[in-house]
Scaffold this motif. Structure first.
Motif, PDB file in Angstrom:
ATOM      1  N   HIS A 184       0.839  -1.193   0.000  1.00 56.73           N
ATOM      2  CA  HIS A 184       0.000   0.000   0.000  1.00 56.73           C
ATOM      3  C   HIS A 184       0.876   1.246   0.000  1.00 56.73           C
ATOM      4  N   ILE A 185       0.427   2.286  -0.684  1.00 55.02           N
ATOM      5  CA  ILE A 185       1.191   3.518  -0.818  1.00 55.02           C
ATOM      6  C   ILE A 185       1.500   4.145   0.537  1.00 55.02           C
ATOM      7  N   ASP A 186       0.599   4.026   1.502  1.00 53.95           N
ATOM      8  CA  ASP A 186       0.862   4.622   2.818  1.00 53.95           C
ATOM      9  C   ASP A 186       1.972   3.882   3.546  1.00 53.95           C
ATOM     10  N   ASP A 187       2.078   2.553   3.344  1.00 59.10           N
ATOM     11  CA  ASP A 187       3.171   1.793   3.952  1.00 59.10           C
ATOM     12  C   ASP A 187       4.502   2.158   3.309  1.00 59.10           C
ATOM     13  N   LEU A 188       4.479   2.353   1.984  1.00 55.35           N
ATOM     14  CA  LEU A 188       5.696   2.788   1.300  1.00 55.35           C
ATOM     15  C   LEU A 188       6.121   4.165   1.812  1.00 55.35           C
ATOM     16  N   ALA A 189       5.174   5.085   1.945  1.00 61.27           N
ATOM     17  CA  ALA A 189       5.495   6.432   2.417  1.00 61.27           C
ATOM     18  C   ALA A 189       6.082   6.391   3.818  1.00 61.27           C
ATOM     19  N   ALA A 190       5.527   5.532   4.667  1.00 62.08           N
ATOM     20  CA  ALA A 190       6.050   5.417   6.032  1.00 62.08           C
ATOM     21  C   ALA A 190       7.486   4.910   6.019  1.00 62.08           C
ATOM     22  N   ALA A 191       7.790   3.959   5.131  1.00 59.31           N
ATOM     23  CA  ALA A 191       9.153   3.433   5.048  1.00 59.31           C
ATOM     24  C   ALA A 191      10.121   4.505   4.555  1.00 59.31           C
ATOM     25  N   VAL A 192       9.711   5.297   3.580  1.00 63.32           N
ATOM     26  CA  VAL A 192      10.577   6.355   3.052  1.00 63.32           C
ATOM     27  C   VAL A 192      10.864   7.398   4.130  1.00 63.32           C
ATOM     28  N   LEU A 193       9.832   7.827   4.843  1.00 57.99           N
ATOM     29  CA  LEU A 193      10.044   8.812   5.910  1.00 57.99           C
ATOM     30  C   LEU A 193      10.957   8.259   6.991  1.00 57.99           C
ATOM     31  N   SER A 194      10.787   6.986   7.316  1.00 59.50           N
ATOM     32  CA  SER A 194      11.639   6.368   8.329  1.00 59.50           C
ATOM     33  C   SER A 194      13.096   6.315   7.861  1.00 59.50           C
ATOM     34  N   SER A 195      13.298   6.132   6.544  1.00 59.76           N
ATOM     35  CA  SER A 195      14.666   6.048   6.022  1.00 59.76           C
ATOM     36  C   SER A 195      15.410   7.373   6.114  1.00 59.76           C
ATOM     37  N   LEU A 196      14.670   8.480   6.330  1.00 64.95           N
ATOM     38  CA  LEU A 196      15.307   9.790   6.470  1.00 64.95           C
ATOM     39  C   LEU A 196      15.729  10.088   7.902  1.00 64.95           C
ATOM     40  N   GLU A 197      15.268   9.284   8.846  1.00 68.13           N
ATOM     41  CA  GLU A 197      15.588   9.545  10.243  1.00 68.13           C
ATOM     42  C   GLU A 197      17.066   9.280  10.526  1.00 68.13           C
ATOM     43  N   GLU A 198      17.565   9.966  11.533  1.00 68.42           N
ATOM     44  CA  GLU A 198      18.986   9.868  11.868  1.00 68.42           C
ATOM     45  C   GLU A 198      19.396   8.439  12.212  1.00 68.42           C
ATOM     46  N   LYS A 199      18.492   7.699  12.864  1.00 64.11           N
ATOM     47  CA  LYS A 199      18.821   6.339  13.293  1.00 64.11           C
ATOM     48  C   LYS A 199      18.604   5.297  12.206  1.00 64.11           C
ATOM     49  N   ALA A 200      18.073   5.689  11.078  1.00 65.43           N
ATOM     50  CA  ALA A 200      17.757   4.734  10.019  1.00 65.43           C
ATOM     51  C   ALA A 200      19.037   4.150   9.436  1.00 65.43           C
ATOM     52  N   PRO A 201      19.023   2.859   9.119  1.00 64.34           N
ATOM     53  CA  PRO A 201      20.219   2.242   8.536  1.00 64.34           C
ATOM     54  C   PRO A 201      20.502   2.809   7.154  1.00 64.34           C
ATOM     55  N   ALA A 202      21.786   2.923   6.825  1.00 58.13           N
ATOM     56  CA  ALA A 202      22.191   3.422   5.510  1.00 58.13           C
ATOM     57  C   ALA A 202      23.035   2.359   4.820  1.00 58.13           C
TER      58      ALA A 202
END
Length: 427
Positions: A184-202
């Protein structure tokens, strides 16, 4: 955080613009039509970008000033005029990513595609993979997300699947067993926003998928039941038949089918959802449950049923105008055509000019419709031509209004059909 998002005018990009604004970020929305985007997303800063041409890092440097993060969402499922896989999926993103290195952009998120891996075969996946691998080799804080088919309000893939499901008898390639795992697009959006967080894995490649694989047959059945049309009525079509049929249909502009998309479907589109949950804390929602949360409206049923009729309407009108041109150019006796022109006061050179001028106009309009060139503008000219022809006939040949075959009265429903085409072509 100041975020540049490319492809902001698309389905995924537009949803991410809203999510980023809602999370308090400053958004620079890269798109081809900044004026239209400004009306849709007044809180974003529109920026004109063109992935078909912006293939030099220098084109991106000024656009990246003050940008903390970049999200690339540009993608096409089929090539078209001015839209090529290599240009949009590889050349422009590579230039953008190289510019990000020079601009010292803090984070880069690449929206790739599930299947853009070592076993990729389609040009769609290969060009996506090329950009992914280039990004992975750069000294950037990068994350590559590979979503499966994305569904939700406004999704182009959902429109096509719903249209197939709404057919009285739905063709099922290979019996409809191809596994898909839509997110679902909302789940994708949540994952993208989470990937921008400082603690998100890179420095990671993460597949974005729904909680479980669904065979195509079950997916289409879910859409049909959501539309309120009852259980799916499908007929199995062997891939040996589906591939050449898709290749033939692929010659027509505007259709999402091609031999390559059928091959991608046959390969399947699934992955393990656990890495996404672990990386971003996003538990993807079940397909059936997500549909139940947003019941179909009358407009959804109309859209599903009209989706495949829209190109048929355009092509049939185009063929009608081409046939009219052929009739004027000799299929109908020229002396009879000139006699009709004379009844309208057009004789000699003027009669020939009217005959061939009208035929050339009719032919040009027909070709423009068939190739899908500026459909709304062409349709406007067609309506004007039909009104003009009807007016001239009413003056010089009024008895044709009472002809048993209705050669003039048929212009009335044709004008209405053309108006409907203009509405359905609106973007």
């Amino acid at each position: 955080m100041r975020v540049l998002i490319t492809g902001a005018g698309g389905f995924i990009g537009g949803r991410l613009v809203r999510a980023l604004l809602g999370a308090g970020h400053q958004v620079v929305a890269g798109c081809r039509d900044p004026r239209r985007l400004a009306a849709r997303h007044p809180g974003a800063e529109p920026l004109a970008v063109d992935f078909s041409r912006d293939h030099d890092p220098a084109a991106w440097r000024s656009r990246l000033r003050g940008v903390d993060a970049v999200i690339n969402t540009v993608g096409i499922i089929r090539e078209g005029r001015g839209s090529r896989f290599d240009a949009l999926h590889r050349a422009a993103p590579v230039a953008l990513f190289d510019a990000c290195v020079a601009a010292k952009v803090g984070r880069v998120v690449q929206l790739s595609a599930l299947g853009a891996d070592d076993s990729a075969r389609s040009r769609y996946h290969l060009t996506k993979r090329a950009a992914d691998r280039h990004l992975a080799g750069l000294p950037l804080h990068w994350t590559i997300l590979r979503p499966s088919i994305v569904y939700g309000p406004g999704a182009k893939s959902s429109e096509f699947f719903r249209a197939l499901a709404a057919l009285p008898l739905t063709p099922l390639p290979g019996g409809g067993d191809a596994p898909l795992q839509p997110i679902h697009i909302d789940d994708l959006a949540a994952a993208v926003l989470s990937s921008l967080e400082e603690k998100a894995p890179a420095g990671r490649v993460v597949d974005l998928v729904g909680p479980r694989p669904l065979p195509l047959r079950e997916l289409l059945d879910g859409w049909r039941r959501w539309l309120g049309l009852g259980p799916l009525r499908g007929v199995s079509v062997p891939y040996g038949v589906m591939v050449p049929a898709a290749r033939l249909l692929g010659l027509l502009p505007g259709t999402p089918l091609s031999a390559e998309t059928v091959a991608m479907l046959r390969r399947g589109n699934v992955a393990d959802p656990r890495p996404m949950v672990e990386a971003f804390g996003v538990a993807p929602r079940d397909f059936s449950a997500a549909l139940a949360e947003s019941p179909a409206q009358t407009a959804d049923r109309w859209h599903a049923r009209l989706y495949l009729l829209r190109p048929l309407l355009r092509w049939s009108l185009g063929l009608l105008w081409l046939f009219t041109a052929a009739v004027s150019l000799g299929l109908y006796p020229l002396e009879e055509s000139l006699r009709l022109a004379a009844a309208l006061g057009l004789e000699g050179r003027w009669g020939w000019a009217a005959l061939y001028g009208g035929a050339l106009l009719d032919g040009a309009l027909g070709i423009a419709l068939l190739i899908g060139w500026r459909v709304r503008a062409v349709a406007s000219v067609q309506i004007g031509a039909m009104v003009l022809y009807s007016a001239l006939i009413s003056i010089g040949l009024p008895e044709w209004w009472l002809h048993p075959f209705g050669p003039v009265t048929k212009n009335l429903p044709l004008i209405v059909a053309t108006l409907m085409l203009m509405v359905m072509e609106e973007r």
